[in-house]
Design a protein around this motif. Structure first.
Motif, PDB file in Angstrom:
ATOM      1  N   UNK A  46       0.798  -1.227   0.000  1.00  0.00           N
ATOM      2  CA  UNK A  46       0.000   0.000   0.000  1.00  0.00           C
ATOM      3  C   UNK A  46       0.832   1.281   0.000  1.00  0.00           C
ATOM      4  N   UNK A  84       0.992  11.179   7.178  1.00  0.00           N
ATOM      5  CA  UNK A  84       2.096  10.515   6.494  1.00  0.00           C
ATOM      6  C   UNK A  84       1.558   9.378   5.636  1.00  0.00           C
ATOM      7  N   UNK A  85       0.770   8.456   6.272  1.00  0.00           N
ATOM      8  CA  UNK A  85       0.370   7.260   5.515  1.00  0.00           C
ATOM      9  C   UNK A  85      -0.892   7.493   4.693  1.00  0.00           C
ATOM     10  N   UNK A 127      -3.803   6.242   5.572  1.00  0.00           N
ATOM     11  CA  UNK A 127      -4.772   5.159   5.772  1.00  0.00           C
ATOM     12  C   UNK A 127      -4.833   4.653   7.211  1.00  0.00           C
ATOM     13  N   UNK A 128      -4.685   5.574   8.165  1.00  0.00           N
ATOM     14  CA  UNK A 128      -4.990   5.214   9.557  1.00  0.00           C
ATOM     15  C   UNK A 128      -3.944   4.437  10.317  1.00  0.00           C
ATOM     16  N   UNK A 129      -2.688   4.490   9.900  1.00  0.00           N
ATOM     17  CA  UNK A 129      -1.679   3.715  10.617  1.00  0.00           C
ATOM     18  C   UNK A 129      -0.583   4.571  11.262  1.00  0.00           C
ATOM     19  N   UNK A 130      -0.209   5.666  10.630  1.00  0.00           N
ATOM     20  CA  UNK A 130       0.979   6.390  11.106  1.00  0.00           C
ATOM     21  C   UNK A 130       0.694   7.166  12.380  1.00  0.00           C
ATOM     22  N   UNK A 131      -0.600   7.426  12.675  1.00  0.00           N
ATOM     23  CA  UNK A 131      -0.981   7.847  14.011  1.00  0.00           C
ATOM     24  C   UNK A 131      -0.966   9.324  14.353  1.00  0.00           C
ATOM     25  N   UNK A 132      -0.954  10.245  13.373  1.00  0.00           N
ATOM     26  CA  UNK A 132      -0.814  11.642  13.776  1.00  0.00           C
ATOM     27  C   UNK A 132      -1.994  12.537  13.426  1.00  0.00           C
ATOM     28  N   UNK A 133      -2.903  12.110  12.557  1.00  0.00           N
ATOM     29  CA  UNK A 133      -3.903  13.056  12.056  1.00  0.00           C
ATOM     30  C   UNK A 133      -5.200  13.021  12.850  1.00  0.00           C
ATOM     31  N   UNK A 134      -5.241  12.205  13.904  1.00  0.00           N
ATOM     32  CA  UNK A 134      -6.523  12.054  14.605  1.00  0.00           C
ATOM     33  C   UNK A 134      -6.955  13.313  15.338  1.00  0.00           C
ATOM     34  N   UNK A 188      -9.866   9.587  12.893  1.00  0.00           N
ATOM     35  CA  UNK A 188      -8.725   9.832  12.024  1.00  0.00           C
ATOM     36  C   UNK A 188      -9.185  10.661  10.829  1.00  0.00           C
ATOM     37  N   UNK A 211      -9.092   8.494   7.504  1.00  0.00           N
ATOM     38  CA  UNK A 211     -10.063   7.459   7.154  1.00  0.00           C
ATOM     39  C   UNK A 211     -11.494   7.793   7.582  1.00  0.00           C
TER      40      UNK A 211
END
Lengths: 279, 335
Positions: A6, A244-245, A247-254, A259, A262
């Motif tokens: 991905x 960064x990613x 798609x909900x994995x890199x953890x910073x935009x929440x 998120x 996503x």
């Protein structure tokens, strides 16, 4: 994305570059791979990760409408390392694109309604996608109003399109610049977007408001809309936290539990009210 | 899946280890250095220490390396050629000596790397990992696994869990298909289940709080002075995230060598001030207090809300390693 990895971007060739404002460019991008071009689909409001290999990725909304097939466009301001590398790319160069990511504006639910688009500065590009989407399906909607402001006249992006929208009888366009940002021949409004909106907004009756701007503009515009009688569920915005990613994995935009990548980037006023102001 | 119980003699552990190495598996196990116990690649059984509470680092780097290649590229003016890193062969890895908390941490970690966007790089590595854990006979004041639905003899996440019995031999609980496969390959080493109970051989870990209650309390605690109060000493060094077995926030960076290069995924931390900084200069988490809140809420509210499993296994590593003595247990119990 067809690739099981991905993180691998599509390769896109820059077909056309438009200088929109000082430091702001639009790229029209075409897929290098024919099959990918045919299979690619997106909806208004979605975003992607644009990259120059060897430099990095940067997050922007897709600025063109899904009704315009065969290409995507993005508009960005040259600020950091990646956007500087993108800005130095030329027509014919190949860049990377991952996407589309995120949710979409519920444009199908807006049939038969008035629409008022409210944007500030470099936030018109994410809204341009849904504006053209609505204009290409013009008969589906009642009155369309666009309120757009920038710091100065030079900073207004999509000048040709603003002219086109201004000339169309089926659109009410109001442009504004911050006090001091006007030129001697400026014919638009002078003032910040929220206060101009208060003067020119259409009735809240049967109207959907779509707001996009820097966090500070969103925070000042929502109370104005409320005062004008807009219900929270008739207001939409798109948030742009750092990502960064995508798609909900890199953890910073929440923002709280949600998120932006996503669960967003599109949020209704109703949804936003339940979230902390972490944007 | 039903857990199969066996006995494995203390003397057979080395044989099992040698068989794993002989079968071409890479073994990572706790190794003692001057100041730390680290999961390291070991070749001989004698390199492993069994004198440790938990390792200083987490075992996550085996499935989520500190720096990992996503793809490599070759670029000319006309073309860009991309080579997918996920097609590269991944070795079979045995994690030997994980604690039950370490093994349990792989559950939320795997959740994060799946969902709507399965991460093939992570899944390829995870699929090749065998978790051979050892129950805890001791604990310290930083341990709180029993507060987050774990225990010193918890089987969740492990393929085989060994518990040392009073005789010096081990109870082997074989939990997964992978564990059963290893037993089948080493049948002679696994004997009939011992009579002795497991429980008396486990550490007594104090239960400080109840995860479900904390989760409920955190729903309404976004605006609260506790975040600033408990994080005043925070240096924003990110050590807590780096040693955490569940933390998986990452950055994506490119490395360029002339016309070639790689795109990499690197560990990141919500404790870093740049983590959420917008290009405009605006930062949604402007203070260290806001970042500490994110760390606690993510682990004890957002993750369990989303996938039923908390993002903390109570291993206590973050508190042991913090240069400012910030203690996650102290923050959570003060709520």
């Amino acid at each position: 994305m067809n690739n099981p990895n991905i993180y691998i971007p599509y390769l896109m060739r820059i077909e056309k570059i438009t200088q929109e404002a000082p430091g702001v460019k639009t790229f029209r991008l075409k897929f290098e791979n024919k099959q990918e071009a045919e299979e690619f689909e997106f909806k208004a409001g979605q975003f992607g990760e644009y990259s120059i290999v060897g430099v990095g990725e940067s997050t922007f909304c897709i600025a063109s409408s899904p009704t315009r097939k065969g290409y995507i466009e993005c508009t960005f301001r040259q600020v950091g390392r990646v956007t500087s590398a993108l800005a130095s790319a030329e027509e014919g160069d190949v860049i990377g694109f991952r996407g589309p990511y995120g949710n979409t504006f519920p444009i199908d639910e807006w049939k038969g309604k008035n629409l008022v688009f409210i944007a500030g500065g470099i936030a018109l590009p994410p809204m341009r996608c849904v504006i053209w989407n609505a204009l290409d399906l013009r008969e589906n909607f009642e009155d369309i109003t666009i309120v757009y402001g920038a710091r100065t006249v030079a900073d207004l992006v999509y000048k040709h399109e603003l002219e086109e929208w201004g000339n169309r009888p089926d659109i009410k366009l109001v442009t504004t610049v911050d006090p001091g940002g006007e030129t001697p021949d400026w014919k638009g409004e002078i003032g910040f977007v929220p206060s101009v909106l208060e003067k020119v907004a259409p009735s809240a009756e049967n109207t959907i408001a779509i707001v996009c701007g820097p966090p500070i503009m969103i925070k000042f515009t929502f109370p104005v809309l409320e005062k004008l009688g807009f219900a929270d569920h008739n207001i939409y915005t798109t948030l742009e936290n750092r990502m960064k990613c995508g798609f909900g994995k890199c953890g910073r935009c929440n923002v709280g539990e949600k998120y932006v990548c996503i669960d967003g980037p599109v949020f209704s006023g109703e949804e936003l009210k339940l979230l902390p102001a972490e944007y | 899946m039903q857990i199969d119980n066996y006995l494995i003699r203390q003397t057979s552990l080395e044989k099992l280890f040698n068989n794993l190495i002989g079968n071409g598996k890479t073994v990572f196990a706790p190794q003692a250095s001057e100041k730390r116990i680290l999961f390291e690649k070991v070749k001989a059984f004698s390199e492993i220490t069994d004198n440790y509470l938990v390792t200083t680092n987490a075992a996550k780097s085996v499935v989520f390396p500190r720096t990992e290649k996503l793809f490599s590229y070759k670029k000319t003016k006309e073309t860009t050629e991309i080579t997918d890193a996920s097609t590269e062969a991944v070795p079979e890895v045995v994690l030997w000596g994980t604690r039950p908390c370490d093994a349990a941490a792989f559950i939320p970690l795997t959740d994060t790397f799946n969902g709507d966007y399965p991460d093939i790089l992570y899944n390829n590595r995870r699929g090749k990992v065998y978790l051979l854990s050892f129950s805890c006979a001791t604990c310290d004041e930083y341990c709180f696994c029993t507060s987050v639905n774990g225990s010193p003899g918890n089987t969740a996440g492990s393929d085989i869990l060994f518990t040392k019995l009073s005789t010096g031999d081990y109870l082997a609980e074989v939990i997964t298909e992978k564990g059963k496969k290893l037993v089948a390959e080493n049948q002679t080493l696994f004997e009939a289940a011992p009579e002795e109970e497991k429980e008396p051989n486990l550490a007594k870990v104090k239960t400080y709080f109840n995860q479900d209650e904390i989760q409920a309390k955190l729903q309404n605690l976004f605006e609260n002075p506790v975040w600033d109060e408990k994080s005043r000493a925070c240096l924003g060094c990110g050590s807590c995230a780096f040693v955490c077995p569940v933390c998986s926030c990452f950055d994506i960076q490119d490395e360029k060598h002339g016309s070639k290069g790689t795109r990499l995924r690197c560990w990141d931390s919500c404790g870093f001030s740049l983590f959420t900084l917008h290009t405009s200069g605006h930062n949604p988490r402007e203070t260290q207090g806001a970042r500490w809140r994110q760390r606690i809420l993510h682990k004890f509210l957002y993750m369990p809300d989303k996938s039923k499993v908390a993002g903390c296994v109570g291993c206590g590593r973050c508190s042991r390693v913090c240069p400012a003595d910030i203690n996650i247990l102290e923050t959570v119990t003060s709520i």
